[in-house]
Design a protein around this motif. Sequence first.
Motif, PDB file in Angstrom:
ATOM      1  N   MET A   1      -8.469   0.008  -4.858  1.00 14.50           N
ATOM      2  CA  MET A   1      -9.151   0.242  -3.602  1.00 14.50           C
ATOM      3  C   MET A   1     -10.575  -0.280  -3.711  1.00 14.50           C
ATOM      4  N   MET A   2     -10.995  -1.036  -2.702  1.00 17.60           N
ATOM      5  CA  MET A   2     -12.345  -1.575  -2.705  1.00 17.60           C
ATOM      6  C   MET A   2     -13.325  -0.557  -2.148  1.00 17.60           C
ATOM      7  N   LYS A   3     -14.539  -0.561  -2.717  1.00 13.67           N
ATOM      8  CA  LYS A   3     -15.590   0.346  -2.295  1.00 13.67           C
ATOM      9  C   LYS A   3     -16.703  -0.470  -1.649  1.00 13.67           C
ATOM     10  N   SER A   4     -17.119  -0.107  -0.455  1.00 15.30           N
ATOM     11  CA  SER A   4     -18.170  -0.834   0.246  1.00 15.30           C
ATOM     12  C   SER A   4     -19.523  -0.543  -0.373  1.00 15.30           C
ATOM     13  N   THR A   5     -20.339  -1.600  -0.521  1.00 14.73           N
ATOM     14  CA  THR A   5     -21.693  -1.425  -1.045  1.00 14.73           C
ATOM     15  C   THR A   5     -22.702  -1.269   0.083  1.00 14.73           C
ATOM     16  N   GLY A   6     -22.304  -1.640   1.299  1.00 13.32           N
ATOM     17  CA  GLY A   6     -23.233  -1.606   2.421  1.00 13.32           C
ATOM     18  C   GLY A   6     -24.144  -2.824   2.458  1.00 13.32           C
ATOM     19  N   ILE A   7     -23.945  -3.761   1.541  1.00 17.36           N
ATOM     20  CA  ILE A   7     -24.762  -4.971   1.466  1.00 17.36           C
ATOM     21  C   ILE A   7     -24.031  -6.094   2.186  1.00 17.36           C
ATOM     22  N   VAL A   8     -24.734  -6.798   3.063  1.00 18.62           N
ATOM     23  CA  VAL A   8     -24.153  -7.919   3.805  1.00 18.62           C
ATOM     24  C   VAL A   8     -24.968  -9.170   3.490  1.00 18.62           C
ATOM     25  N   ARG A   9     -24.298 -10.259   3.203  1.00 19.10           N
ATOM     26  CA  ARG A   9     -24.952 -11.542   2.940  1.00 19.10           C
ATOM     27  C   ARG A   9     -24.304 -12.609   3.813  1.00 19.10           C
ATOM     28  N   LYS A  10     -25.081 -13.620   4.199  1.00 18.75           N
ATOM     29  CA  LYS A  10     -24.555 -14.749   4.975  1.00 18.75           C
ATOM     30  C   LYS A  10     -24.291 -15.924   4.052  1.00 18.75           C
ATOM     31  N   LEU A  11     -23.257 -16.700   4.397  1.00 23.77           N
ATOM     32  CA  LEU A  11     -22.979 -17.946   3.691  1.00 23.77           C
ATOM     33  C   LEU A  11     -24.019 -18.975   4.092  1.00 23.77           C
ATOM     34  N   ASP A  12     -24.450 -19.818   3.128  1.00 27.58           N
ATOM     35  CA  ASP A  12     -25.334 -20.917   3.505  1.00 27.58           C
ATOM     36  C   ASP A  12     -24.479 -22.112   3.924  1.00 27.58           C
ATOM     37  N   GLU A  13     -25.124 -23.234   4.225  1.00 28.28           N
ATOM     38  CA  GLU A  13     -24.403 -24.407   4.733  1.00 28.28           C
ATOM     39  C   GLU A  13     -23.433 -24.999   3.713  1.00 28.28           C
ATOM     40  N   LEU A  14     -23.603 -24.669   2.430  1.00 29.63           N
ATOM     41  CA  LEU A  14     -22.693 -25.155   1.392  1.00 29.63           C
ATOM     42  C   LEU A  14     -21.636 -24.127   1.009  1.00 29.63           C
ATOM     43  N   GLY A  15     -21.578 -23.006   1.735  1.00 28.53           N
ATOM     44  CA  GLY A  15     -20.577 -21.976   1.468  1.00 28.53           C
ATOM     45  C   GLY A  15     -20.960 -21.015   0.357  1.00 28.53           C
ATOM     46  N   ARG A  16     -22.241 -20.988  -0.022  1.00 25.57           N
ATOM     47  CA  ARG A  16     -22.687 -20.123  -1.117  1.00 25.57           C
ATOM     48  C   ARG A  16     -23.201 -18.793  -0.584  1.00 25.57           C
ATOM     49  N   ILE A  17     -23.080 -17.776  -1.423  1.00 22.84           N
ATOM     50  CA  ILE A  17     -23.693 -16.483  -1.147  1.00 22.84           C
ATOM     51  C   ILE A  17     -24.481 -16.064  -2.388  1.00 22.84           C
ATOM     52  N   VAL A  18     -25.450 -15.200  -2.189  1.00 32.56           N
ATOM     53  CA  VAL A  18     -26.212 -14.663  -3.317  1.00 32.56           C
ATOM     54  C   VAL A  18     -25.650 -13.282  -3.641  1.00 32.56           C
ATOM     55  N   ILE A  19     -25.309 -13.077  -4.908  1.00 30.75           N
ATOM     56  CA  ILE A  19     -24.872 -11.749  -5.350  1.00 30.75           C
ATOM     57  C   ILE A  19     -26.141 -10.929  -5.544  1.00 30.75           C
ATOM     58  N   PRO A  20     -26.260  -9.802  -4.867  1.00 30.21           N
ATOM     59  CA  PRO A  20     -27.492  -9.010  -4.947  1.00 30.21           C
ATOM     60  C   PRO A  20     -27.849  -8.626  -6.386  1.00 30.21           C
ATOM     61  N   LYS A  21     -29.151  -8.619  -6.653  1.00 27.85           N
ATOM     62  CA  LYS A  21     -29.656  -8.301  -7.990  1.00 27.85           C
ATOM     63  C   LYS A  21     -29.121  -6.964  -8.495  1.00 27.85           C
ATOM     64  N   GLU A  22     -29.026  -5.965  -7.614  1.00 32.93           N
ATOM     65  CA  GLU A  22     -28.530  -4.650  -8.028  1.00 32.93           C
ATOM     66  C   GLU A  22     -27.127  -4.747  -8.612  1.00 32.93           C
ATOM     67  N   LEU A  23     -26.276  -5.550  -7.974  1.00 33.84           N
ATOM     68  CA  LEU A  23     -24.905  -5.714  -8.465  1.00 33.84           C
ATOM     69  C   LEU A  23     -24.873  -6.534  -9.746  1.00 33.84           C
ATOM     70  N   ARG A  24     -25.708  -7.601  -9.816  1.00 33.94           N
ATOM     71  CA  ARG A  24     -25.760  -8.403 -11.044  1.00 33.94           C
ATOM     72  C   ARG A  24     -26.215  -7.548 -12.220  1.00 33.94           C
ATOM     73  N   THR A  25     -27.173  -6.684 -11.987  1.00 40.52           N
ATOM     74  CA  THR A  25     -27.662  -5.798 -13.048  1.00 40.52           C
ATOM     75  C   THR A  25     -26.592  -4.792 -13.451  1.00 40.52           C
ATOM     76  N   THR A  26     -25.977  -4.149 -12.462  1.00 37.54           N
ATOM     77  CA  THR A  26     -24.953  -3.137 -12.732  1.00 37.54           C
ATOM     78  C   THR A  26     -23.782  -3.713 -13.527  1.00 37.54           C
ATOM     79  N   TYR A  27     -23.359  -4.929 -13.168  1.00 44.90           N
ATOM     80  CA  TYR A  27     -22.198  -5.537 -13.816  1.00 44.90           C
ATOM     81  C   TYR A  27     -22.572  -6.514 -14.924  1.00 44.90           C
ATOM     82  N   ARG A  28     -23.868  -6.532 -15.286  1.00 43.74           N
ATOM     83  CA  ARG A  28     -24.377  -7.377 -16.370  1.00 43.74           C
ATOM     84  C   ARG A  28     -24.002  -8.841 -16.193  1.00 43.74           C
ATOM     85  N   ILE A  29     -24.185  -9.358 -14.991  1.00 45.70           N
ATOM     86  CA  ILE A  29     -23.919 -10.759 -14.688  1.00 45.70           C
ATOM     87  C   ILE A  29     -25.226 -11.523 -14.813  1.00 45.70           C
ATOM     88  N   LYS A  30     -25.200 -12.564 -15.661  1.00 47.77           N
ATOM     89  CA  LYS A  30     -26.393 -13.366 -15.887  1.00 47.77           C
ATOM     90  C   LYS A  30     -26.201 -14.762 -15.300  1.00 47.77           C
TER      91      LYS A  30
END
Length: 84
Positions: A1-30
């Motif tokens: 089951m997926m849990k909502s973070t309440g964070i919304v991001r828009k795609l840029d013109e190349l289809g990219r999104i930014v993973i929020p710093k809070e999530l990168r820190t929590t999941y140790r993504i560098k």
Amino acid sequence: MMKSTGIVRKLDELGRIVIPKELRTTYRIKEGDPIEITTAEEGILMKLYRPGCSCCNEVSELTEVNGIRLCADCIQKFVRGGQR
């Protein structure tokens, strides 16, 4: 089951999104870490890519044999299976 973070991001013109710093820190993504993207009924799933054993997907004690990643247990199974 997926849990909502309440964070919304828009795609840029190349289809990219930014993973929020809070999530990168929590999941140790560098920066530079490989991210695996899969699909499910619920939508798109992204997770830190950690290659596992080619037989059982175990991620600890991996040895590469002829380009194939194997864990210690699977190597032992192959060794025992080859001795008749």
